[in-house]
Design a protein around this motif. Structure first.
Motif, mmCIF file in Angstrom:
data_model
loop_
_atom_site.group_PDB
_atom_site.id
_atom_site.type_symbol
_atom_site.label_atom_id
_atom_site.label_comp_id
_atom_site.label_asym_id
_atom_site.label_seq_id
_atom_site.Cartn_x
_atom_site.Cartn_y
_atom_site.Cartn_z
ATOM 1 N N GLN A 396 24.095 -59.984 97.772
ATOM 2 C CA GLN A 396 25.435 -59.366 97.716
ATOM 3 C C GLN A 396 25.884 -58.967 99.124
ATOM 4 O O GLN A 396 27.048 -59.172 99.500
ATOM 5 C CB GLN A 396 25.420 -58.110 96.817
ATOM 6 N N VAL A 397 24.963 -58.401 99.902
ATOM 7 C CA VAL A 397 25.292 -57.981 101.275
ATOM 8 C C VAL A 397 25.570 -59.207 102.144
ATOM 9 O O VAL A 397 26.484 -59.207 102.972
ATOM 10 C CB VAL A 397 24.158 -57.105 101.870
ATOM 11 N N LYS A 398 24.787 -60.269 101.913
ATOM 12 C CA LYS A 398 25.024 -61.528 102.652
ATOM 13 C C LYS A 398 26.426 -62.066 102.327
ATOM 14 O O LYS A 398 27.165 -62.491 103.220
ATOM 15 C CB LYS A 398 23.942 -62.549 102.277
ATOM 16 N N ASP A 399 26.799 -62.021 101.047
ATOM 17 C CA ASP A 399 28.142 -62.465 100.631
ATOM 18 C C ASP A 399 29.223 -61.629 101.310
ATOM 19 O O ASP A 399 30.246 -62.154 101.758
ATOM 20 C CB ASP A 399 28.309 -62.341 99.112
ATOM 21 N N LEU A 400 28.971 -60.304 101.406
ATOM 22 C CA LEU A 400 29.940 -59.406 102.045
ATOM 23 C C LEU A 400 30.127 -59.796 103.510
ATOM 24 O O LEU A 400 31.264 -59.870 104.010
ATOM 25 C CB LEU A 400 29.468 -57.943 101.930
ATOM 26 N N LEU A 401 29.025 -60.074 104.203
ATOM 27 C CA LEU A 401 29.105 -60.484 105.615
ATOM 28 C C LEU A 401 29.891 -61.792 105.765
ATOM 29 O O LEU A 401 30.698 -61.938 106.686
ATOM 30 C CB LEU A 401 27.698 -60.653 106.188
ATOM 31 N N LYS A 405 33.583 -62.308 107.801
ATOM 32 C CA LYS A 405 33.800 -63.276 108.897
ATOM 33 C C LYS A 405 35.015 -64.184 108.661
ATOM 34 O O LYS A 405 35.490 -64.831 109.581
ATOM 35 C CB LYS A 405 32.533 -64.126 109.071
ATOM 36 N N GLN A 406 35.476 -64.218 107.418
ATOM 37 C CA GLN A 406 36.636 -65.075 107.117
ATOM 38 C C GLN A 406 37.924 -64.457 107.668
ATOM 39 O O GLN A 406 38.013 -63.241 107.834
ATOM 40 C CB GLN A 406 36.785 -65.249 105.598
ATOM 41 N N PRO A 407 38.955 -65.286 107.916
ATOM 42 C CA PRO A 407 40.250 -64.740 108.356
ATOM 43 C C PRO A 407 40.808 -63.799 107.279
ATOM 44 O O PRO A 407 40.622 -64.048 106.080
ATOM 45 C CB PRO A 407 41.138 -65.985 108.492
ATOM 46 N N LYS A 408 41.464 -62.732 107.737
ATOM 47 C CA LYS A 408 41.958 -61.734 106.786
ATOM 48 C C LYS A 408 43.176 -62.246 106.027
ATOM 49 O O LYS A 408 44.183 -62.619 106.623
ATOM 50 C CB LYS A 408 42.296 -60.433 107.522
ATOM 51 N N MET A 437 30.693 -47.132 101.782
ATOM 52 C CA MET A 437 30.613 -48.592 101.903
ATOM 53 C C MET A 437 31.899 -49.162 102.516
ATOM 54 O O MET A 437 31.857 -50.118 103.285
ATOM 55 C CB MET A 437 30.345 -49.235 100.538
ATOM 56 N N LYS A 438 33.032 -48.551 102.179
ATOM 57 C CA LYS A 438 34.309 -48.991 102.784
ATOM 58 C C LYS A 438 34.255 -48.741 104.293
ATOM 59 O O LYS A 438 34.655 -49.582 105.102
ATOM 60 C CB LYS A 438 35.478 -48.218 102.169
ATOM 61 N N LYS A 439 33.711 -47.560 104.644
ATOM 62 C CA LYS A 439 33.590 -47.206 106.064
ATOM 63 C C LYS A 439 32.636 -48.178 106.764
ATOM 64 O O LYS A 439 32.903 -48.646 107.884
ATOM 65 C CB LYS A 439 33.066 -45.762 106.178
ATOM 66 N N PHE A 440 31.524 -48.509 106.088
ATOM 67 C CA PHE A 440 30.536 -49.419 106.668
ATOM 68 C C PHE A 440 31.130 -50.814 106.850
ATOM 69 O O PHE A 440 30.861 -51.494 107.842
ATOM 70 C CB PHE A 440 29.287 -49.471 105.776
ATOM 71 N N THR A 441 31.950 -51.232 105.882
ATOM 72 C CA THR A 441 32.620 -52.538 105.978
ATOM 73 C C THR A 441 33.498 -52.584 107.229
ATOM 74 O O THR A 441 33.520 -53.583 107.964
ATOM 75 C CB THR A 441 33.467 -52.803 104.713
ATOM 76 N N GLN A 442 34.196 -51.469 107.480
ATOM 77 C CA GLN A 442 35.041 -51.370 108.670
ATOM 78 C C GLN A 442 34.192 -51.461 109.940
ATOM 79 O O GLN A 442 34.551 -52.156 110.902
ATOM 80 C CB GLN A 442 35.821 -50.033 108.646
ATOM 81 N N VAL A 443 33.028 -50.770 109.914
ATOM 82 C CA VAL A 443 32.097 -50.812 111.060
ATOM 83 C C VAL A 443 31.649 -52.259 111.308
ATOM 84 O O VAL A 443 31.612 -52.727 112.446
ATOM 85 C CB VAL A 443 30.862 -49.901 110.795
ATOM 86 N N LEU A 444 31.323 -52.969 110.239
ATOM 87 C CA LEU A 444 30.860 -54.360 110.360
ATOM 88 C C LEU A 444 31.956 -55.258 110.937
ATOM 89 O O LEU A 444 31.671 -56.189 111.689
ATOM 90 C CB LEU A 444 30.415 -54.894 108.995
ATOM 91 N N GLU A 445 33.206 -54.971 110.545
ATOM 92 C CA GLU A 445 34.321 -55.760 111.082
ATOM 93 C C GLU A 445 34.504 -55.505 112.578
ATOM 94 O O GLU A 445 34.779 -56.421 113.351
ATOM 95 C CB GLU A 445 35.611 -55.417 110.326
ATOM 96 N N ASP A 446 34.301 -54.225 112.980
ATOM 97 C CA ASP A 446 34.591 -53.832 114.370
ATOM 98 C C ASP A 446 33.422 -54.026 115.328
ATOM 99 O O ASP A 446 33.612 -54.248 116.517
ATOM 100 C CB ASP A 446 35.011 -52.347 114.413
ATOM 101 N N ASP A 447 32.189 -53.875 114.819
ATOM 102 C CA ASP A 447 31.018 -53.858 115.708
ATOM 103 C C ASP A 447 30.170 -55.110 115.504
ATOM 104 O O ASP A 447 29.404 -55.240 114.545
ATOM 105 C CB ASP A 447 30.177 -52.597 115.409
ATOM 106 N N ARG A 451 26.801 -56.075 113.051
ATOM 107 C CA ARG A 451 26.971 -57.195 112.115
ATOM 108 C C ARG A 451 25.861 -58.233 112.313
ATOM 109 O O ARG A 451 25.267 -58.723 111.353
ATOM 110 C CB ARG A 451 28.351 -57.824 112.307
ATOM 111 N N LYS A 452 25.572 -58.535 113.574
ATOM 112 C CA LYS A 452 24.523 -59.516 113.889
ATOM 113 C C LYS A 452 23.146 -59.036 113.391
ATOM 114 O O LYS A 452 22.360 -59.814 112.853
ATOM 115 C CB LYS A 452 24.460 -59.749 115.403
#
Length: 1049
Positions: A396-401, A405-408, A437-447, A451-452
């Motif tokens: 599920q986390v892999k799917d989220l990543l 990465k897809q265009p918004k 989790m919403k906050k973490f998603t934002q972190v993953l988008e920005d950092d 993400r890596k």
């Protein structure tokens, strides 16, 4: 500050810093203030403080002067007594007082001060107790044995203490809560002190004290429970007395007391496992299911620590490890609980205490190997489920990543939100988790760095070492800037903990395989670990099989595959079977990456599929399908010789070929379409199923073990399974093969398992064939193209297998039904069959059916929550839609013959309540009104099975009336507006007509039993229902005098 000095007759006196001279020239208040500072000084000194001992020697002598010993003020005397007690401790074994008279005066003085213990409310009580504790600890009174007047001193001491104890014993019964509490605290210290013999010397006082465990005042009960650990550690002989009282307190209504019972027992157990008996450990075990999370957590963690110390580290030898061997199973069983907190804690305990992840790889895998080999079946299932859940969350986390990465776009934002919601349900406190989790998603988008790191963590090739590094880096980055509490970081740690592969990677699998090889070679520590070698090998392969589902990439090494090849050649069928499944799950890259393995594996698979045991043949075919690009050629080389050699007279050698051909038909239906169709029509149906070559053994038993089933029946069962696999491979009914097969299967059911009705088949064999036919229909119903052609009569006949006269048929059929329903593969009307379980005469079967029904309803509700967009499938998923199917099925139950018969309607009511009780437990989205509306709507339709049959429709409406009465008697909200207009299944009901009549007999009390607890459901069936036996063992037989099974099918 400098020490103040003054001269007395005995020489120079040195006072502690800040303390001026203590003499009769100062006020009482000032004297008390200075003495308190002196008390503090002596209290902080120990026997090694040689310089200070020399420095304060004259002060010690001064404090023993008559000025202090005969001082009129009790506070002064108490402080001096405390100083003198500490002086005996510091200067031991040589006291600074040498004169026998002086020693006698000092001890008589100290004894007099102990009278202060009588007043537990005194603000000075703690000092009096300190005095008592000090002289007891140092055994100061031992000096008195050398004095001539020792008898006088000891007599005075005994009188004082006895008087104290009598007073305190009396005070234990006072109404004043605070007074009782102080006495309890005093006695706890006296009973619990090391070397105290008070409990054996004063049994009435001990019994009186134990009575306070049941005190009405919560702080007193709490104090008693806290004292228990000291008592267990210092006085093991009192454990028996304490056990009885701790048992009651482990069920105390106060959470804090239940919690502290666990703390006391675990504290003692961690010091020495022999200090706690099995009863005490069992109290901790029980509290793992406490209603409060804090108590459950304490109990689980306590057991985990005990397990690690005594089972894993063998801190007290093999006997102690054996005593607590149940802990590993108990902890894993908790994974079956619904609470996410419990499940997460089990995962943490497993990683830290059961198979510590920080162990070196070989040691870690050895630990896992022997743990898995000694777990009970339910614990194994729980552990497998744990890995499955973690693996699912990792995906599920892999799917989220991938989504991040897809265009918004609007669609991607929606998909991300949906994925966040799914992940949130796997974390504690889903409300907060959603925000985090919403906050973490934002972190993953920005950092990009975070993400890596997360991408590496969820990659199938991530090693355990890499995983630890990734978790450390991510938490370090999210933890900046540092805060005293960071709930966001804590929540993300939970997530990372669940998805990080801390146990299994390629190196681990290799080490695990080596451990299995050691057992095979006879060089392992199996006997030392208390595991028979065969059991260890089998469990090791089972473990590898489970891991091959969750960590397939970790198996990709030549060494691993070579070891698995060796396992294929072993005599143990289970070992070879597991090795085949592992190849199937992990072998996708064998052809290109490991050609030497491919060459060695192929002939083995050919041999297994032609001549191996049935289950190995099945997995060999699936291996070929999963691994080889030339599968068509391979299948042809296997199918053709087997097809030619089929001989109905050689029954023993038919089972493996039938299994192999069935699985080839499932996996490659088009390749052998023509020969398969002719094979089924001629060989399977005419030669095998329509022929009874040998007469069966005469017996009244309804079931016998596998080895006693006739070879002919075993072949017929495989023939039925082969037909089903063939149909499931085709996935269409163009040639009407599905229709004719279903007709054949229902004929087997109709004829009780004796298809030819020649009477040659034995009763146990007939039971087996009924089960095979019922299971086959359930299997076909999971494929939409066959579900559509199953007629209502065929469905109803299949449903009656759940009320079969043979216990094992009911049991296994229910399992197949539950499996299909819980995987959301069976249509909703098959859930209605569970209603008939209310008539089962065996209580355990009813309870199990109820459990399965609850699970299936929850699975559907959860699915609808997670897939909000599936509204078009509502009719097939919403659990409430089972009601119309249940009503229809009960209206056609062959036990329901007379429309208005009271006893038969009671049966109907029990069956309806079996389903409605679970559906109506929660009134989500006003579901009670929705159910009511459905029942009302049915009464406006006709039975589609016989729209012009008056009796059939009357039965349908009567069942509706029974349902309506249950709803009205059990709900206060049924009359509200229904949230949506129900849609009734057109196969079961005609279009609505507006005429509504009441068919329910008004004068009867059919619903009287609805208010009874569920356990009463179906009890009357025991005498009424002639279908079912109540004995579950394999050698059971029906009572010859009981009437035969109702054949209204």
């Amino acid at each position: 500050m400098a020490h103040s000095k003054t001269r007395t007759n005995d020489g120079k006196i040195t006072y502690p810093p800040g303390v001026k001279e203590i003499s009769d020239k100062i006020s009482k208040e000032e004297m008390v203030r200075r003495l308190k500072m002196v008390v503090k000084t002596f209290m902080d000194m120990d026997q090694d403080s040689e310089e200070e001992k020399e420095l304060y020697l004259n002060l010690a002598l001064h404090l023993a002067s008559d000025f202090f010993l005969k001082h009129p003020d009790k506070d002064v005397r108490l402080l001096v007594a405390c100083c003198l007690a500490d002086i005996f401790r510091i200067y031991a074994p040589e006291a600074p007082y040498t004169s026998p008279d002086k020693l006698k005066d000092i001890f008589m003085f100290i004894t007099r001060q102990l009278k202060g213990l009588e007043d537990t409310k005194s603000p000075q009580f703690n000092r009096y107790f300190y005095l008592l504790e000090n002289i007891a600890w140092v055994k100061s009174y031992n000096i008195c044995f050398e004095l001539e007047d020792s008898n006088e001193i000891f007599t005075q001491l005994y009188r004082t203490l006895f008087s104290n104890l009598q007073v305190n014993m009396h005070k234990l019964c006072f109404n004043d809560n605070e007074e009782r509490l102080q006495v309890v605290k005093l006695l706890a210290k006296m009973f619990g002190a090391k070397d105290s013999e008070l409990a054996s010397q004063n049994k009435p006082l001990w019994q009186c004290y134990l009575g306070r465990f049941n005190d009405i005042h919560v702080p007193i009960r709490l104090e008693c429970v806290k004292f228990a650990s000291h008592c267990l550690m210092n006085h093991p002989d009192l454990a028996k007395d304490l056990t009885e009282y701790l048992k009651v307190r482990s069920h105390d209504p106060e959470e804090a007391i239940r919690h502290d019972v666990i703390v006391s027992i675990v504290t003692a157990a961690k010091k020495d496992i022999l200090l706690v008996n099995d009863h005490l450990l069992n109290f901790v075990r029980e509290r793992t299911l406490d209603k409060r999370w804090r108590v459950r957590k304490e109990a689980m963690m306590g057991l985990a620590q005990i397990y690690k110390k005594y089972a894993l580290q063998s801190a007290a030898g093999k006997d102690a490890a054996k005593q607590i061997s149940w802990i590993k199973d108990k902890l894993l069983h908790i994974y079956y609980q619904n609470s996410i907190d419990d499940r997460l804690l089990v995962e943490r305990i497993f990683a830290q205490y059961m198979v510590p992840h920080n162990l070196e790889t070989t040691e870690r895998m050895k630990c896992l190997y022997y743990l898995y080999a000694t777990l009970d079946l339910n614990a194994v299932k729980a552990l497998n489920e744990m890995w499955k859940c973690q693996n699912l969350l990792r995906h599920q986390v892999k799917d989220l990543l991938d989504l991040i990465k897809q265009p918004k776009t609007d669609a991607s934002v929606k998909a991300i939100f949906s994925k966040v919601m799914v992940i949130t349900r796997n974390l504690p406190d889903p409300g907060k988790a959603q925000d985090f989790m919403k906050k973490f998603t934002q972190v993953l988008e920005d950092d990009e760095k975070i993400r890596k790191q997360l991408e590496v963590l969820v990659s199938p090739t991530c090693s355990c070492k890499q995983a630890e590094g990734c978790v450390r880096e991510i938490t370090k980055k999210l933890g900046n800037p540092k805060q005293p509490t960071n709930p966001f970081l804590e929540m993300i740690k939970f997530l990372l903990e669940r998805i990080a592969p801390v146990h299994i990677d390629t190196e681990s699998i290799s080490a695990l395989i080596k451990q299995v090889n050691k057992s095979i070679d006879g060089t392992a520590d199996d006997e030392d670990e208390g595991v028979p070698t065969d059991q260890a090998i089998r469990a090791g392969l089972e473990l590898l099989k489970v891991l091959s589902f969750t960590h397939p990439i970790s198996f990709h090494s030549a060494e691993t595959f070579e070891s698995l090849l060796a396992c294929l050649k072993m005599d143990d069928e289970k070992v070879a079977e597991a090795a085949l499944q592992i190849f199937k799950n992990t072998g996708s890259k064998i052809e290109e990456d490991f050609p030497h393995i491919r060459s060695a594996l192929l002939p083995v698979l050919h041999h297994k599929s032609k001549k191996g045991p049935p289950r190995q043949a099945k997995y060999a075919i699936h291996c070929i399908h999963a691994i080889f690009s030339s599968k068509e050629t391979q299948f042809a080389q296997i199918f053709e010789p087997l097809h030619k050699s089929l001989d109905p007279s050689n029954l023993e050698h038919l089972i493996t070929p039938l299994v192999t051909i069935g699985h080839i038909a499932l996996l490659a239906p088009d390749q052998f379409a023509a020969p398969l169709k002719s094979l089924v029509a001629t060989f399977i149906v005419k030669d095998l199923l329509m022929n009874d070559r040998l007469p069966g053994k005469k017996t009244t038993k309804l079931w016998v073990p596998d080895e006693e089933v006739s070879p002919e029946t075993m072949v017929k069962i495989q023939a039925i399974k082969m037909m089903v696999r063939w149909l499931l491979g085709m996935k269409n009914n163009h040639s009407k093969s599905g229709t004719s097969t279903l007709r054949l299967l229902t004929t087997i059911l109709h004829s009780d398992g004796d298809l030819t009705e020649q009477g040659k088949i034995s009763k146990p064999d007939m039971s087996r064939l009924r089960l095979a036919a019922g299971s086959a229909i359930v299997k076909l119903a999971q494929e939409p193209c066959y579900h559509e052609i199953i007629t209502l009569e065929q469905y109803q006949l299949c449903a009656l297998a759940i009320n079969d006269e043979c216990y094992q048929v009911r049991q296994v059929f229910a399992q197949k039904l539950h499996k299909g329903l819980s995987r959301l593969r069976l249509p909703l009307e098959y859930m209605a069959i569970c209603a008939l379980c209310a008539k089962d005469p065996v209580k355990e079967r009813r309870a199990h059916a109820r459990q399965c029904l609850v699970k299936n309803i929850n699975v559907r509700r959860e699915y609808l929550k997670q897939h909000a967009a599936v509204s078009e499938k509502l009719l097939s998923l919403l659990p409430e839609y089972v009601v119309p199917y249940t009503i229809h099925l009960l209206a056609h139950d062959p036990d329901y013959v007379k429309v208005q018969d009271i006893e038969q309607l009671k049966d109907v009511k029990e069956c309806l309540w079996f389903v409605l009780e679970i559906l109506m437990a929660k009134n989500e989205n006003n579901s009670h009104a929705f159910i009511r509306k459905m029942v009302e709507n049915i009464k406006q339709t006709k039975d589609a099975q016989g729209p012009d049959d008056a009796k059939m429709n009357e039965k349908l409406y009567t069942v509706c009336d029974v349902a309506m009465n249950i709803i009205m008697s059990k709900s206060t909200t049924y009359s509200l507006e229904s949230p949506k207009d129900p849609v009734l299944p057109a196969r079961f009901f005609t279009q609505p007509d507006k005429v509504v009549l009441v068919y329910f007999p008004k004068t009867t009390n059919v619903l009287g039993a609805v208010n009874k607890p569920l356990s009463s459901a179906g009890k009357q069936s025991q005498t009424k229902s002639s279908r079912m036996e109540t004995v579950s063992n394999a050698s059971s037989s029906s009572n010859p005098s009981s009437p035969g099974r109702i054949k209204g099918r």
